[in-house]
Design a protein around this motif. Structure first.
Motif, PDB file in Angstrom:
ATOM      1  N   ALA A 236       0.835  -1.203   0.000  1.00  0.00           N
ATOM      2  CA  ALA A 236       0.000   0.000   0.000  1.00  0.00           C
ATOM      3  C   ALA A 236       0.870   1.253   0.000  1.00  0.00           C
ATOM      4  CB  ALA A 236      -0.927  -0.006   1.214  1.00  0.00           C
ATOM      5  N   GLU A 237       1.964   1.229   0.759  1.00  0.00           N
ATOM      6  CA  GLU A 237       2.891   2.367   0.754  1.00  0.00           C
ATOM      7  C   GLU A 237       3.547   2.517  -0.615  1.00  0.00           C
ATOM      8  OE1 GLU A 237       5.571   1.512   3.909  1.00  0.00           O
ATOM      9  OE2 GLU A 237       4.100   1.842   5.500  1.00  0.00           O
ATOM     10  N   LEU A 238       3.909   1.386  -1.215  1.00  0.00           N
ATOM     11  CA  LEU A 238       4.493   1.424  -2.554  1.00  0.00           C
ATOM     12  C   LEU A 238       3.488   1.942  -3.583  1.00  0.00           C
ATOM     13  CD1 LEU A 238       6.477  -1.927  -2.510  1.00  0.00           C
ATOM     14  CD2 LEU A 238       7.455   0.316  -2.982  1.00  0.00           C
ATOM     15  N   ALA A 239       2.221   1.573  -3.405  1.00  0.00           N
ATOM     16  CA  ALA A 239       1.181   2.049  -4.324  1.00  0.00           C
ATOM     17  C   ALA A 239       1.059   3.563  -4.262  1.00  0.00           C
ATOM     18  CB  ALA A 239      -0.154   1.380  -3.993  1.00  0.00           C
ATOM     19  N   ALA A 240       1.174   4.109  -3.059  1.00  0.00           N
ATOM     20  CA  ALA A 240       1.134   5.571  -2.920  1.00  0.00           C
ATOM     21  C   ALA A 240       2.324   6.209  -3.632  1.00  0.00           C
ATOM     22  CB  ALA A 240       1.124   5.950  -1.442  1.00  0.00           C
ATOM     23  N   ASP A 241       3.498   5.601  -3.483  1.00  0.00           N
ATOM     24  CA  ASP A 241       4.684   6.105  -4.187  1.00  0.00           C
ATOM     25  C   ASP A 241       4.495   6.012  -5.703  1.00  0.00           C
ATOM     26  OD1 ASP A 241       6.024   6.735  -1.879  1.00  0.00           O
ATOM     27  OD2 ASP A 241       7.221   4.897  -1.837  1.00  0.00           O
ATOM     28  N   LEU A 242       3.886   4.928  -6.161  1.00  0.00           N
ATOM     29  CA  LEU A 242       3.639   4.770  -7.598  1.00  0.00           C
ATOM     30  C   LEU A 242       2.677   5.844  -8.110  1.00  0.00           C
ATOM     31  CD1 LEU A 242       3.367   0.893  -8.043  1.00  0.00           C
ATOM     32  CD2 LEU A 242       5.063   2.402  -9.086  1.00  0.00           C
ATOM     33  N   ASP A 243       1.657   6.126  -7.337  1.00  0.00           N
ATOM     34  CA  ASP A 243       0.713   7.176  -7.731  1.00  0.00           C
ATOM     35  C   ASP A 243       1.429   8.520  -7.893  1.00  0.00           C
ATOM     36  OD1 ASP A 243      -1.453   5.484  -7.824  1.00  0.00           O
ATOM     37  OD2 ASP A 243      -2.161   5.971  -5.797  1.00  0.00           O
ATOM     38  N   ASP A 244       2.297   8.819  -6.914  1.00  0.00           N
ATOM     39  CA  ASP A 244       3.048  10.076  -6.993  1.00  0.00           C
ATOM     40  C   ASP A 244       3.972  10.088  -8.212  1.00  0.00           C
ATOM     41  OD1 ASP A 244       1.835  10.908  -4.671  1.00  0.00           O
ATOM     42  OD2 ASP A 244       3.533  10.397  -3.365  1.00  0.00           O
ATOM     43  N   THR A 245       4.569   8.932  -8.501  1.00  0.00           N
ATOM     44  CA  THR A 245       5.487   8.844  -9.638  1.00  0.00           C
ATOM     45  C   THR A 245       4.743   8.992 -10.961  1.00  0.00           C
ATOM     46  OG1 THR A 245       6.939   7.392  -8.333  1.00  0.00           O
ATOM     47  CG2 THR A 245       7.267   7.420 -10.717  1.00  0.00           C
ATOM     48  N   VAL A 246       3.558   8.381 -11.047  1.00  0.00           N
ATOM     49  CA  VAL A 246       2.735   8.543 -12.255  1.00  0.00           C
ATOM     50  C   VAL A 246       2.368  10.005 -12.452  1.00  0.00           C
ATOM     51  CG1 VAL A 246       0.481   8.014 -13.278  1.00  0.00           C
ATOM     52  CG2 VAL A 246       1.844   6.190 -12.239  1.00  0.00           C
ATOM     53  N   THR A 247       1.991  10.666 -11.375  1.00  0.00           N
ATOM     54  CA  THR A 247       1.648  12.095 -11.461  1.00  0.00           C
ATOM     55  C   THR A 247       2.849  12.905 -11.956  1.00  0.00           C
ATOM     56  OG1 THR A 247       0.032  11.877  -9.664  1.00  0.00           O
ATOM     57  CG2 THR A 247       0.884  14.099 -10.126  1.00  0.00           C
ATOM     58  N   ALA A 248       4.038  12.578 -11.435  1.00  0.00           N
ATOM     59  CA  ALA A 248       5.244  13.296 -11.854  1.00  0.00           C
ATOM     60  C   ALA A 248       5.553  13.048 -13.334  1.00  0.00           C
ATOM     61  CB  ALA A 248       6.425  12.882 -10.982  1.00  0.00           C
ATOM     62  N   LEU A 249       5.369  11.831 -13.784  1.00  0.00           N
ATOM     63  CA  LEU A 249       5.609  11.514 -15.199  1.00  0.00           C
ATOM     64  C   LEU A 249       4.624  12.259 -16.108  1.00  0.00           C
ATOM     65  CD1 LEU A 249       6.290   7.681 -14.908  1.00  0.00           C
ATOM     66  CD2 LEU A 249       7.946   9.408 -15.641  1.00  0.00           C
ATOM     67  N   ARG A 250       3.372  12.308 -15.703  1.00  0.00           N
ATOM     68  CA  ARG A 250       2.389  13.055 -16.496  1.00  0.00           C
ATOM     69  C   ARG A 250       2.777  14.535 -16.571  1.00  0.00           C
ATOM     70  NH1 ARG A 250       0.211   8.800 -18.969  1.00  0.00           N
ATOM     71  NH2 ARG A 250      -1.076   7.480 -17.608  1.00  0.00           N
ATOM     72  N   ALA A 251       3.297  15.029 -15.437  1.00  0.00           N
ATOM     73  CA  ALA A 251       3.666  16.440 -15.404  1.00  0.00           C
ATOM     74  C   ALA A 251       4.817  16.749 -16.368  1.00  0.00           C
ATOM     75  CB  ALA A 251       4.049  16.844 -13.983  1.00  0.00           C
ATOM     76  N   LEU A 252       5.682  15.783 -16.601  1.00  0.00           N
ATOM     77  CA  LEU A 252       6.797  15.986 -17.526  1.00  0.00           C
ATOM     78  C   LEU A 252       6.312  16.262 -18.950  1.00  0.00           C
ATOM     79  CD1 LEU A 252       9.367  13.245 -16.410  1.00  0.00           C
ATOM     80  CD2 LEU A 252       9.594  15.721 -16.163  1.00  0.00           C
ATOM     81  N   GLN A 253       5.078  15.869 -19.239  1.00  0.00           N
ATOM     82  CA  GLN A 253       4.521  16.087 -20.574  1.00  0.00           C
ATOM     83  C   GLN A 253       3.685  17.371 -20.657  1.00  0.00           C
ATOM     84  OE1 GLN A 253       2.413  12.227 -20.805  1.00  0.00           O
ATOM     85  NE2 GLN A 253       3.789  11.705 -22.499  1.00  0.00           N
ATOM     86  N   ALA A 254       3.610  18.105 -19.569  1.00  0.00           N
ATOM     87  CA  ALA A 254       2.765  19.298 -19.534  1.00  0.00           C
ATOM     88  C   ALA A 254       3.352  20.410 -20.406  1.00  0.00           C
ATOM     89  CB  ALA A 254       2.609  19.786 -18.098  1.00  0.00           C
ATOM     90  N   THR A 255       2.500  21.316 -20.796  1.00  0.00           N
ATOM     91  CA  THR A 255       2.960  22.461 -21.609  1.00  0.00           C
ATOM     92  C   THR A 255       3.516  23.582 -20.739  1.00  0.00           C
ATOM     93  OG1 THR A 255       0.701  23.340 -21.584  1.00  0.00           O
ATOM     94  CG2 THR A 255       1.332  21.948 -23.463  1.00  0.00           C
ATOM     95  N   GLU A 256       3.089  23.632 -19.495  1.00  0.00           N
ATOM     96  CA  GLU A 256       3.511  24.706 -18.592  1.00  0.00           C
ATOM     97  C   GLU A 256       4.860  24.330 -17.954  1.00  0.00           C
ATOM     98  OE1 GLU A 256       3.474  25.348 -14.920  1.00  0.00           O
ATOM     99  OE2 GLU A 256       4.205  27.321 -15.596  1.00  0.00           O
ATOM    100  N   GLU A 257       5.832  25.239 -18.048  1.00  0.00           N
ATOM    101  CA  GLU A 257       7.194  24.943 -17.616  1.00  0.00           C
ATOM    102  C   GLU A 257       7.279  24.623 -16.126  1.00  0.00           C
ATOM    103  OE1 GLU A 257      11.674  26.911 -17.564  1.00  0.00           O
ATOM    104  OE2 GLU A 257      10.045  27.906 -18.648  1.00  0.00           O
ATOM    105  N   GLY A 258       6.535  25.347 -15.305  1.00  0.00           N
ATOM    106  CA  GLY A 258       6.570  25.096 -13.875  1.00  0.00           C
ATOM    107  C   GLY A 258       6.101  23.687 -13.537  1.00  0.00           C
ATOM    108  N   GLU A 259       5.093  23.221 -14.240  1.00  0.00           N
ATOM    109  CA  GLU A 259       4.583  21.869 -14.006  1.00  0.00           C
ATOM    110  C   GLU A 259       5.624  20.832 -14.427  1.00  0.00           C
ATOM    111  OE1 GLU A 259       0.482  19.306 -14.885  1.00  0.00           O
ATOM    112  OE2 GLU A 259       0.703  21.375 -15.623  1.00  0.00           O
ATOM    113  N   ARG A 260       6.306  21.105 -15.537  1.00  0.00           N
ATOM    114  CA  ARG A 260       7.347  20.172 -15.984  1.00  0.00           C
ATOM    115  C   ARG A 260       8.485  20.118 -14.968  1.00  0.00           C
ATOM    116  NH1 ARG A 260       6.652  22.713 -20.997  1.00  0.00           N
ATOM    117  NH2 ARG A 260       8.721  23.708 -20.812  1.00  0.00           N
TER     118      ARG A 260
END
Length: 361
Positions: A236-260
Motif C-alpha cells: 500500500a505504501e508502494l502504491a502511494a509512491d507509484l501514484d506520486d510517480t505517475v503524477t510526476a511523469l504526467r507532469a513531464l509532458q505538460a505544456t507549462e514549464e513550472g509543471e514540468r
C-alpha cells in the motif's frame, strides 16, 4: 549433536540435511510425500529409516500453516530432544505451536535467509546457507540448551545466527523478501503478452528485476498467506509512491514549464530515495556497503573463455568483488561486468587489453 530428523524434504529441508550429513551427522528424513523423502535420500541427504530412539534435533521444514500441527505430532511421538522450524514467517507458527499446547521450552523458531527460484529436493544444495543470515526467534520459554542446539545447527550449516523477535522478523522479511517477490512478479507479468520485438530487447536490467519471478507460485501462496497483512501494508505504501510517480511523469509532458519542473523534481526525488535505500544494503560478508566500479569485458561464447578471463584477472593481482554476465541478443558474445575496487580499474583494464581482451569504456 549427532542425530537429526528433518521433517519435510523440500529445498530448505533437504539442503539442511545435505549440509549436516556432510559434517558426519546421521540424518533421518521424513515427508508426507514418501517419494520426496526417497529423492532426498538418493541425493545423499540422509536415510528414510525411522530412528531407533530420540534424535537430538528435529528440523520442521514444512509450510508455515502446517508448522504447529507437525511440531505437535513430532513432540507427541517423542521424536527429538529439541525442535526448530525453518518456515519463512515466525509469528503465526509460534502462535499455532502455543495454541496446540506444544512444549515451548524445547522449541525455537528459525528462518535461514536463503533460497532459490526452484523448489523441491532436486534443487537442494549443501552450501545453500553458507555465509547467509539464519534468524532465531526463541519463545519466552525457550531454554538455553535449545538455543544452543539451534546455534550449533546454524554453525554446522555455515550460516550466521541472528536472534530476533518473531513479529519483528516478519516485518523485516515482508520488506526485504516478500514484497520484492511480488514486485518482481508484477514486472514480469507485464512481459506475458508483450510484443515479441519488445521482449527481445530485454537486457540485464530487466533480468535482474525479474529473476525471482521464476519462483514457485504454490510455495509463495503458502508464505504470503502467513504474512499477508504486513506485506499488504508495504505494498500500500508502494502504491502511494507509484501514484506520486505517475503524477510526476504526467507532469513531464505538460505544456507549462513550472509543471514540468515539478514533474522532474518528483522523478529525481524517487531516484534519489532509491539511491539512499540501495546504499544501505549490506556489502560483502555483511560489512558496510562499499563502492565498487565496473570493468565490462566482451566475452566470446566459447568453452573456457570465462575461466581464462578470471585467470588473467587473478594474474593481474585484482580481486573480483562481484560479477554479472549480460548476453548479447542475436550475437554469440556476452558482456562480463566485473565489480572491482576503484583503484584496480585502470591497471586491470590495461592488463586485459594487453592480453587481447576487448574492454568497454
Amino acid at each position: 549433536m549427532r542425530t537429526v530428523a528433518v521433517v519435510g524434504t523440500g529445498l530448505i529441508g533437504t539442503s539442511a540435511a545435505l549440509a549436516l550429513t556432510s559434517r558426519g551427522l546421521t540424518v533421518h528424513l521424513e515427508d508426507a510425500d514418501p517419494d520426496a523423502a526417497r529423492t532426498a535420500a538418493s541425493l545423499g541427504a540422509g536415510i528414510t529409516d525411522a530412528p531407533d530412539g530420540q534424535v537430538d534435533l528435529a528440523i520442521i521444514a514444512v509450510p508455515p500453516a502446517l508448522v504447529g500441527k507437525v511440531v505437535a505430532d513430532c513432540q507427541r511421538r517423542g521424536l527429538a530432544r529439541w525442535y526448530t522450524d525453518v518456515a519463512s514467517v515466525k509469528a503465526g507458527p509460534r502462535a499455532d505451536v502455543t495454541a496446540l499446547g506444544c512444549d515451548t521450552v524445547h522449541y525455537i523458531g528459525s528462518h535461514p535467509m536463503a533460497g532459490r527460484e526452484r523448489s523441491g529436493p532436486l534443487a537442494a544444495r549443501a552450501d545453500l546457507f553458507e555465509g547467509r543470515p539464519w534468524v532465531l526467534t526463541p519463545t519466552p520459554d525457550t531454554d538455553t540448551e535449545t538455543l544452543n542446539a539451534a546455534l550449533e545447527l546454524v554453525a554446522l550449516c555455515g550460516a550466521m545466527p541472528i536472534v530476533m523477535d518473531a513479529a519483528a522478523h516478519d516485518r523485516a522479511v515482508a520488506l526485504v523478501s516478500h514484497a520484492p517477490q511480488l514486485l518482481s512478479s508484477l514486472v514480469a507479468a507485464r512481459l506475458e503478452h508483450a510484443d515479441e520485438t519488445a521482449v527481445r530487447l530485454s537486457g540485464q536490467g530487466v533480468r535482474d528485476v525479474t529473476r525471482i519471478a521464476a519462483s514457485s507460485p504454490a510455495m509463495w501462496v503458502d508464505i504470503l498467506s502467513a504474512n499477508a497483512g504486513v506485506v499488504a501494508d508495504i505494498l500500500a505504501e508502494l502504491a502511494a509512491d507509484l501514484d506520486d510517480t505517475v503524477t510526476a511523469l504526467r507532469a513531464l509532458q505538460a505544456t507549462e514549464e513550472g509543471e514540468r519542473r515539478a514533474g522532474a523534481a518528483g522523478i529525481e526525488a524517487v531516484i534519489r530515495r532509491g539511491n539512499s535505500g540501495q546504499a544501505r544494503i549490506p556489502g560483502k560478508h555483511g560489512a558496510p556497503p562499499t563502492r565498487y566500479e565496473t570493468v565490462s569485458v566482451v566475452l566470446g561464447d566459447q568453452p573456457g573463455e570465462l575461466g581464462r578471463l578470471f585467470g588473467e584477472v587473478g594474474a593481474a593481482g585484482v580481486n573480483i568483488e562481484d560479477v554479472a554476465i549480460e548476453h548479447s541478443s542475436g550475437q554469440q558474445v556476452g558482456f562480463v561486468q566485473l565489480s572491482v575496487a576503484p583503484t584496480a580499474v585502470k591497471p586491470l583494464t590495461a592488463a586485459l587489453r594487453a592480453h587481447g581482451w576487448s574492454v568497454r569504456d
